[in-house]
Scaffold this active site. Structure first.
Site, PDB file in Angstrom:
ATOM      1  N   TRP A 164       0.686  -1.325   0.036  1.00 16.52           N
ATOM      2  CA  TRP A 164      -0.071   0.114  -0.041  1.00 16.52           C
ATOM      3  C   TRP A 164       0.846   1.025  -0.227  1.00 16.52           C
ATOM      4  CZ3 TRP A 164       1.792   2.374   4.277  1.00 16.52           C
ATOM      5  CH2 TRP A 164       2.270   1.799   5.085  1.00 16.52           C
ATOM      6  N   ASN A 165       2.168   1.228   0.273  1.00 15.81           N
ATOM      7  CA  ASN A 165       2.880   2.465   0.438  1.00 15.81           C
ATOM      8  C   ASN A 165       3.198   3.202  -0.558  1.00 15.81           C
ATOM      9  OD1 ASN A 165       4.781   0.513  -0.159  1.00 15.81           O
ATOM     10  ND2 ASN A 165       6.259   1.037   1.325  1.00 15.81           N
ATOM     11  N   PRO A 189      -3.472  -5.631  -6.190  1.00 17.27           N
ATOM     12  CA  PRO A 189      -2.834  -4.349  -5.252  1.00 17.27           C
ATOM     13  C   PRO A 189      -3.200  -4.773  -3.673  1.00 17.27           C
ATOM     14  CG  PRO A 189      -4.838  -3.859  -6.517  1.00 17.27           C
ATOM     15  CD  PRO A 189      -4.583  -5.320  -6.923  1.00 17.27           C
ATOM     16  N   GLY A 242       6.649  -6.617  -0.523  1.00 21.28           N
ATOM     17  CA  GLY A 242       5.826  -6.450   0.833  1.00 21.28           C
ATOM     18  C   GLY A 242       6.756  -7.057   2.078  1.00 21.28           C
ATOM     19  N   SER A 243       6.175  -7.462   3.111  1.00 24.32           N
ATOM     20  CA  SER A 243       6.921  -7.958   4.365  1.00 24.32           C
ATOM     21  C   SER A 243       7.643  -9.248   3.942  1.00 24.32           C
ATOM     22  CB  SER A 243       5.911  -7.963   5.696  1.00 24.32           C
ATOM     23  OG  SER A 243       4.944  -9.153   5.215  1.00 24.32           O
ATOM     24  N   GLU A 264      10.753  -8.359  -2.955  1.00 25.35           N
ATOM     25  CA  GLU A 264      11.265  -7.048  -2.499  1.00 25.35           C
ATOM     26  C   GLU A 264      10.715  -7.018  -1.214  1.00 25.35           C
ATOM     27  OE1 GLU A 264      13.268  -5.090  -3.840  1.00 25.35           O
ATOM     28  OE2 GLU A 264      13.370  -5.635  -5.972  1.00 25.35           O
ATOM     29  N   CYS A 298      10.231   1.081   2.586  1.00 22.15           N
ATOM     30  CA  CYS A 298      11.209   0.026   2.828  1.00 22.15           C
ATOM     31  C   CYS A 298      12.585   0.356   2.901  1.00 22.15           C
ATOM     32  CB  CYS A 298      10.909  -1.117   1.988  1.00 22.15           C
ATOM     33  SG  CYS A 298      11.121  -0.678   0.133  1.00 22.15           S
TER      34      CYS A 298
END
Ligand code: NAD
Length: 495
Positions: A164-165, A189, A242-243, A264, A298
């Site tokens: 989302w960032n 998304p 993401g995480s 990533e 990130c």
């Protein structure tokens, strides 16, 4: 001590015209009346709903994109480049609409949203240019008797999962190289910010990207989506941002069909300031690397390591600048820091601050929630953070700078590398030898040297260790969507 208060009047409200502009763009998306609710993080209010697509719909998207991808793979590089150039032109033409939409659904200040539009569009232009570059080479077999020609084929249908960032840039950084390579895509998304992706893909279709080629799946059940779609044998690639935790799950799923994977993942960037740094430059770099996107990046500066000789001046200087940051709605005039994405993030900043202070850290700025609605936390500086504090080592993802101090170069390199993650690092020193020597020894995929904003569409962005696999951007980003093949051409003497 912090000079901020927790009253609403410290917050800048959204500009009504800017909100109206964003809402006109949303109205043009043709969204359903209900489904997954999208909220404005500045107020918590619902701004739209998007379709909640189930597993059957996701598999239909796979089938449609796969079929369209067969024809797309046979287009020429020039055809693909022309379409991407046309998409880029539309992204530029609609830049203000995109920026307002990003601010509205994600919360970042409009100036930063405009910067994201520029950055996100740059990937489309870059891959329009890369699409026509040579995609192979030629060599002789060392023992003679054969010529070897390599070429790159599209890897096949790609599943793209974005956070989302950076709702535009994370999408274009994947879609553009996939299309340039000759692949179709199914993109999922983040359900917090799906609107920008929907709009960007709508523009892609207006630019003659075939309508079926890029499918968007908005869903509230991400795990069901990946468990089903990644096991479908028509899918040949997964690219995830993401995480680290979700990345591990996806890698496990990818192993079932031996899927090509780009990951990533999370970061834990050290921001190292040596005594011989230019103080103003280091503080400006710290503000940029910490506050961009409200720290929700990130590659955000995460662990500030400052050498003892400069530490007091750096900490005070940073705190002074952080206290002056104007906080408010992304669509407010003059806002420099927007809301966090949700209430959970605000509670996390609170807990990290309290935990560090309880262990002896000094609070130099901020440390408080702001406003009665929305998800605001004041820009915060903690100095002399003990290594035992949670904030000293986890990915903060918010506007909180946690400063630790160090003595020697060897010590700081060891501390910076004492983490499982390795995405970005920052080094500030006026000695080019020191800066490069330290950069060489950092276990990260990228290093900002005397600067806090290292990202660029032309650069190969990505991490080492548990920050990920593969690279996005640059020529390397295209290779993630290609498989290398070779032809061995037998040669023999003729007379
Ligand atoms: P997240 O991992 O929770 O979610 C990212 C995306 O994955 C979202 O679309 C989410 O819906 C989806 N997702 C979640 N579980 C899934 C599953 N089981 N199967 C398929 N999809 C699933 O991360 P986030 O909170 O959106 O973003 C923050 C994290 O992303 C941070 O750790 C940050 O460092 C990282 N990040 C990394 C980069 C990078 O380039 N390395 C860029 C931006 C963000």
């Amino acid at each position: 001590m912090s000079t901020v208060t927790t009253t609403d009047d410290v917050l800048i409200g959204a500009d009504a015209d800017a909100v109206a502009l964003a809402d006109r763009v949303i109205a043009g998306l043709g969204l359903p009346a209900d489904g997954i609710e999208v909220a404005d993080p500045a107020t918590g209010e619902r701004i739209a709903s998007v379709e909640d697509i189930d597993v059957g719909g996701a598999l239909q998207a796979v089938a449609t994109a796969h079929e369209a991808g067969l024809a797309w793979a046979r287009t020429t590089p020039r055809q693909r480049a022309e379409v991407l150039h046309a998409w880029h032109a539309l992204l530029v033409e609609r830049a203000e609409d995109l920026a307002h939409l990003i601010s509205r659904e994600m919360g970042k200040p409009l100036a930063e949203a405009r910067a994201e539009v520029k950055y996100g569009s740059d990937f489309v232009r870059w891959y329009a240019e890369e699409a026509v570059r040579p995609a192979g080479n030629f060599r002789e077999a060392p023992d003679g008797g054969a010529s070897i020609v390599t070429r790159r084929a599209p890897v096949g249908l790609a599943v793209l999962i974005t956070p989302w960032n950076f709702p535009l840039a994370m999408a274009t950084r994947k879609i553009a190289p996939a299309l340039a390579a000759g692949c179709a895509a199914v993109i999922k998304p983040a359900d917090l910010t799906p609107l920008t992706t929907l709009f960007a893909v709508q523009l892609a279709r207006q630019a003659d990207v075939p309508g079926e080629l890029v499918q968007i799946v908005t869903t509230s059940n991400a795990s069901k989506f990946s468990e089903t779609v990644l096991r479908d044998e028509r899918v040949r690639k997964v690219s995830f941002t993401g995480s680290t935790q979700v990345g591990r799950t996806l890698l496990r799923l990818a192993s079932d069909t031996v899927l090509r994977a780009s990951m990533e993942l999370g970061g834990n960037a050290p921001f190292i300031v040596f005594d011989d740094a230019d103080l103003d430059r280091a503080i400006a770099g710290a503000l940029a690397a910490k506050l961009r996107n409200g720290g929700q990046s990130c590659i955000a500066a995460n662990r500030f390591y400052v050498q003892n000789g400069i530490a007091d001046a750096f900490a005070e200087g940073l705190a002074e600048r952080m206290r002056d940051v104007s906080v408010g709605a992304g669509l407010g005039t003059g806002t420099a820091l927007g809301p966090l994405i949700d209430d959970r993030a605000v509670r996390r900043m609170r807990a990290l601050t309290d935990g560090a202070v309880a262990l002896g850290a000094q609070l130099l700025a901020g440390g408080t929630e702001l406003g009665s609605a929305g998800h605001f936390f004041a820009p915060t500086v903690l100095d002399r953070v003990p290594a035992a504090a949670e904030v000293a080592d986890i990915e903060i993802f918010g506007p909180l700078a946690a400063i630790q101090r160090f003595d020697s170069e060897a010590e700081v390199v060891a501390r910076a590398n004492a983490t499982r993650l390795g995405l970005a690092g920052y080094v500030f020193s006026e000695s080019i030898d020191r800066a490069l020597n330290v950069a060489d020894r950092l276990e990260t995929g990228l290093v900002g040297i005397n600067q806090g904003l290292p990202s660029n569409a032309a650069a190969p962005f990505g991490g080492v260790k548990q920050s990920g696999l593969g690279r996005e951007g640059g020529g390397e980003g295209l290779e993630e969507y290609q498989s290398v093949r070779f032809y061995n051409i037998a040669r023999r003497e003729t007379h």
